[in-house]
Design a protein around this motif. Structure first.
Motif, short mmCIF file in Angstrom:
data_model
loop_
_atom_site.label_atom_id
_atom_site.label_comp_id
_atom_site.label_asym_id
_atom_site.label_seq_id
_atom_site.Cartn_x
_atom_site.Cartn_y
_atom_site.Cartn_z
N LEU A 1 12.71 3.41 2.57
CA LEU A 1 12.35 2.08 3.03
C LEU A 1 11.97 1.12 1.90
N TYR A 2 11.49 1.67 0.79
CA TYR A 2 10.95 0.84 -0.29
C TYR A 2 11.53 1.28 -1.64
N SER A 3 11.46 0.38 -2.59
CA SER A 3 11.77 0.72 -3.98
C SER A 3 10.49 1.25 -4.62
N ILE A 4 10.46 2.54 -4.86
CA ILE A 4 9.24 3.18 -5.35
C ILE A 4 9.30 3.30 -6.87
N TYR A 5 8.52 2.50 -7.54
CA TYR A 5 8.43 2.64 -8.99
C TYR A 5 7.13 2.04 -9.49
N GLY A 6 6.49 2.74 -10.39
CA GLY A 6 5.23 2.31 -10.97
C GLY A 6 4.86 3.26 -12.09
N PRO A 7 3.63 3.21 -12.56
CA PRO A 7 3.22 4.06 -13.69
C PRO A 7 3.38 5.56 -13.42
N GLY A 8 3.12 6.00 -12.18
CA GLY A 8 3.23 7.43 -11.87
C GLY A 8 4.66 7.93 -11.98
N LYS A 9 5.59 7.20 -11.37
CA LYS A 9 7.00 7.58 -11.42
C LYS A 9 7.55 7.42 -12.83
N ALA A 10 7.15 6.35 -13.53
CA ALA A 10 7.63 6.12 -14.90
C ALA A 10 7.14 7.23 -15.83
N ASP B 1 9.87 9.41 -17.84
CA ASP B 1 9.85 9.37 -19.30
C ASP B 1 9.77 10.78 -19.87
N HIS B 2 8.90 11.61 -19.29
CA HIS B 2 8.77 12.97 -19.79
C HIS B 2 10.03 13.78 -19.51
N LEU B 3 10.62 13.57 -18.34
CA LEU B 3 11.82 14.33 -17.97
C LEU B 3 12.98 14.01 -18.91
N ILE B 4 13.10 12.75 -19.31
CA ILE B 4 14.13 12.40 -20.31
C ILE B 4 13.93 13.22 -21.58
N GLY B 5 12.66 13.33 -22.01
CA GLY B 5 12.37 14.11 -23.20
C GLY B 5 12.75 15.58 -23.06
N VAL B 6 12.56 16.14 -21.86
CA VAL B 6 12.91 17.54 -21.62
C VAL B 6 14.41 17.76 -21.81
N TYR B 7 15.22 16.87 -21.23
CA TYR B 7 16.67 17.07 -21.30
C TYR B 7 17.24 16.66 -22.66
N GLU B 8 16.59 15.75 -23.34
CA GLU B 8 16.97 15.47 -24.73
C GLU B 8 16.67 16.68 -25.61
N ALA B 9 15.53 17.34 -25.36
CA ALA B 9 15.19 18.54 -26.13
C ALA B 9 16.21 19.65 -25.88
N ALA B 10 16.83 19.67 -24.69
CA ALA B 10 17.85 20.67 -24.39
C ALA B 10 19.11 20.46 -25.22
N LEU C 1 0.82 -1.21 0.00
CA LEU C 1 0.00 0.00 0.00
C LEU C 1 0.86 1.26 0.00
N VAL C 2 1.93 1.26 0.79
CA VAL C 2 2.82 2.43 0.82
C VAL C 2 3.46 2.65 -0.55
N VAL C 3 3.89 1.56 -1.19
CA VAL C 3 4.50 1.67 -2.52
C VAL C 3 3.49 2.22 -3.53
N LEU C 4 2.26 1.71 -3.49
CA LEU C 4 1.22 2.18 -4.42
C LEU C 4 0.90 3.65 -4.17
N ALA C 5 0.79 4.04 -2.90
CA ALA C 5 0.49 5.43 -2.58
C ALA C 5 1.63 6.34 -3.00
N ALA C 6 2.87 5.90 -2.77
CA ALA C 6 4.03 6.70 -3.15
C ALA C 6 4.09 6.91 -4.66
N ASP C 7 3.78 5.87 -5.41
CA ASP C 7 3.77 6.02 -6.87
C ASP C 7 2.65 6.93 -7.32
N GLU C 8 1.52 6.87 -6.62
CA GLU C 8 0.35 7.69 -6.98
C GLU C 8 0.67 9.18 -6.95
N VAL C 9 1.39 9.63 -5.93
CA VAL C 9 1.61 11.07 -5.80
C VAL C 9 2.53 11.63 -6.89
N TRP C 10 3.31 10.77 -7.55
CA TRP C 10 4.13 11.24 -8.67
C TRP C 10 3.27 11.71 -9.83
#
Length: 221
Positions: A102-111, A115-124, A53-62
């Motif tokens: 405490l946890y490895s936080i990764y899911g659709p929200g963080k991804a 993904d978008h941030l990579i595009g920003v710095y590639e555009a730079a 639940l903590v991992v899911l909630a943490a990914d959600e806020v991203w």
């Protein structure tokens, strides 16, 4: 609330609310069930454990972070908006700092964010590993700037849970810090000069300085 009327999405959003109010240490299935007006067993039909639940909630806020288009606003402004959003998100959800330790936080929200941030710095104009390095230096700055607020929120929450008076403790700590700092001339001068803490201005100064450095590195190439 019976289990067949609960959804996984409702449970995750409720978990975020409980975490905001009580931190990682205050979240458990019984507490969440009470928050939802349901039995803890109904929550277990959708989520296996507190850890999940903590991992899911943490990914959600991203998912709260805005994704500006660098083609429309320029790479620098897009990077700045995402850094400001990251900082604000961590301040809103200070438990995320604990969760990330405490946890490895990764899911659709963080991804989605990454993904978008990579595009920003590639555009730079960054390429290869330099994309990761540029992303990381801004990320570490924004997260680091939010740690103070997150730590303060965790400290206040722990004190309240122990039955302490937060405002009284803040006054006592401030008096103690002031007494110590007054023994050192530069610190004493800063205490006399500073009024408002200027956190927003401090963050923006640091962010623009970091982006200046990245822009200068692109120009040097």
């Amino acid at each position: 609330m019976p289990r067949d009327t609960l959804t996984r999405e409702q449970i995750i959003r409720a978990a975020v609310e409980v975490l905001d109010a009580e931190g990682v240490e205050g979240l458990n299935m019984r507490r969440l069930g009470t928050w939802l007006g349901s039995a803890a067993t109904a929550v277990y039909w959708h989520v296996k454990s507190k850890d999940e639940l903590v991992v899911l909630a943490a990914d959600e806020v991203w998912s709260e972070i805005e994704l500006p288009d660098p083609a429309g606003v320029g790479w620098r402004e897009a990077a700045a908006v995402m850094a400001r959003n990251l900082h604000s998100m961590v301040v809103r959800h200070p438990w995320l700092v604990t969760a990330m330790s405490l946890y490895s936080i990764y899911g659709p929200g963080k991804a989605r964010h990454d993904d978008h941030l990579i595009g920003v710095y590639e555009a730079a104009g960054f390429a290869g590993r330099q994309v990761d390095w540029a992303m990381n230096v801004v990320f570490v700055f924004a997260l680091g700037q939010a740690l103070g607020a997150a730590s303060d929120a965790a400290w206040r929450r722990r004190l309240r849970r122990a039955g302490g008076d937060v405002e009284e403790q803040v006054r006592a700590d401030t008096a103690w810090i002031t007494e110590i700092a007054a023994q050192f001339p530069r610190l004493r001068a800063r205490l006399d000069a500073l009024g408002d803490d200027g956190q927003d201005e401090s963050f923006e100064f640091g962010l623009q300085t970091v982006l200046d450095g990245l822009q200068a590195r692109l120009g040097a190439r």
